[in-house]
Design an enzyme around this catalytic site. Structure first.
Site, PDB file in Angstrom:
ATOM      1  N   LYS A  75      35.522  46.350  29.286  1.00 61.98           N
ATOM      2  CA  LYS A  75      36.361  45.452  28.462  1.00 61.98           C
ATOM      3  C   LYS A  75      35.938  44.017  28.702  1.00 61.98           C
ATOM      4  CE  LYS A  75      38.964  43.626  31.984  1.00 61.98           C
ATOM      5  NZ  LYS A  75      38.824  42.237  32.424  1.00 61.98           N
ATOM      6  N   ASP A 132      44.720  46.832  34.955  1.00 63.17           N
ATOM      7  CA  ASP A 132      43.949  46.967  33.708  1.00 63.17           C
ATOM      8  C   ASP A 132      43.871  48.401  33.191  1.00 63.17           C
ATOM      9  OD1 ASP A 132      43.398  44.310  34.022  1.00 63.17           O
ATOM     10  OD2 ASP A 132      41.292  44.583  34.598  1.00 63.17           O
TER      11      ASP A 132
END
Ligand code: C5P
Length: 278
Positions: free
Chosen positions: A9, A133
């Site tokens: 990401k 996350d």
């Protein structure tokens, strides 16, 4: 046997709002998955077996894949032995969420192998216990994340982006960078407004962790200037660093690792899949 991609990401913007009494920081960030991926091979087996192509990564209980297996078993009471092999490509200590992605992919894959005892929303809620996350990777690949990062608002995919990710040889420790943040001194940007701009195609990239990371590793500020001077339009650190993502076209110093990536999204019932390369 399941073979699943485990994407990295980037944070298109990352606002730090305040330090919390529990030591975490309240953030507001637009997370985007990209097609730089590890690969996970998962199968049921006679006995547990976990291997990884990267010898620098421990395959013991500290590995986020192993944490995800333990968490899934504790939550579902399904203890089928597993064989897992992890092909590592995403650099570590880069702010690219590789370990968190591996945990989320393990949770999703185990749930498939075991006949879907949990919903994706449940997997995302469980994943937050492994790392801030992890929940993001169970979204569709574009999400506005708040709290310590685990409150995930799934968004429609943005217009596709092609980017260059640049990774300096040295990595950065997330707690070390967060520990240097002076939250009160950061510009008072309104993240909801920035998010609306992104949705309207106005990409106002920023990362409130940059200054703290540059304080830990001075060479990063210099690298950012060099990348900007070499022609890239925007150069932003991802997460807590040390990698940068760059938009437009520029020249990466030849001694640095870099990856050409595209944004990646997934349909709700499927896992992330790579599109044919350009
Ligand atoms: O959640 P995760 O284990 O990834 O966080 C690693 C460390 O990063 C935390 O222990 C904390 O020091 C820091 N952190 C933070 N605020 C966040 C996320 C992480 O201070 N929102």
């Amino acid at each position: 046997m399941l073979i699943l991609k485990s994407p990295a990401k980037i944070n298109l913007f990352l606002r730090i709002l305040r330090r919390r009494p529990d030591g975490y920081h309240e953030i507001a960030s637009l997370f985007q998955a990209v097609d730089l991926c590890d690969t996970l091979h998962l199968a049921t087996a006679q006995a547990d077996h976990f291997t990884c192509t990267d010898p620098s990564l421990a395959v013991d209980a500290t590995n986020l894949v192993v944490k995800a297996i333990h968490l899934f078993r504790a939550q579902t009471r399904i203890t089928t032995p597993l064989s897992i092999h992890l092909e590592k490509l995403i650099p570590q200590q880069a702010g690219l969420g590789g370990g968190s992605s591996n945990a989320a992919t393990t949770l999703w894959g185990l749930n498939e192998l075991c006949g879907r005892p949990a919903s994706t929303a449940q997997l995302a809620a469980w994943g937050a216990a492994i790392g801030s996350d992890v929940s993001f990777f169970l979204s569709g690949g574009t999400a506005y994340c708040t709290g310590r990062g685990e409150c995930v608002q799934n968004l429609e995919p943005l217009n596709p982006l092609e980017l260059t990710i640049v990774k300096p040889a040295e990595g950065l420790s997330t707690p070390l960078v967060y520990g240097k943040v002076k939250a009160d001194l950061l510009p008072h940007r309104n993240p909801e407004q920035v998010l609306e701009q992104f949705k309207n195609g106005i990409f106002d990239y920023f990362n409130d962790l940059e200054e703290a990371a540059f304080g830990v590793m001075g060479s990063l500020a210099e690298l950012k200037s060099r990348l900007l001077q070499s022609g890239f339009s925007a150069v932003l650190m991802s997460g807590s660093g040390s990698s940068f993502f760059c938009t437009g076209e520029g020249k990466v110093p030849s001694d640095l690792k870099h990856y050409r990536v595209r944004t990646l999204n997934r349909p709700s019932e499927e896992w992330y899949k790579l599109k044919a390369k350009r």
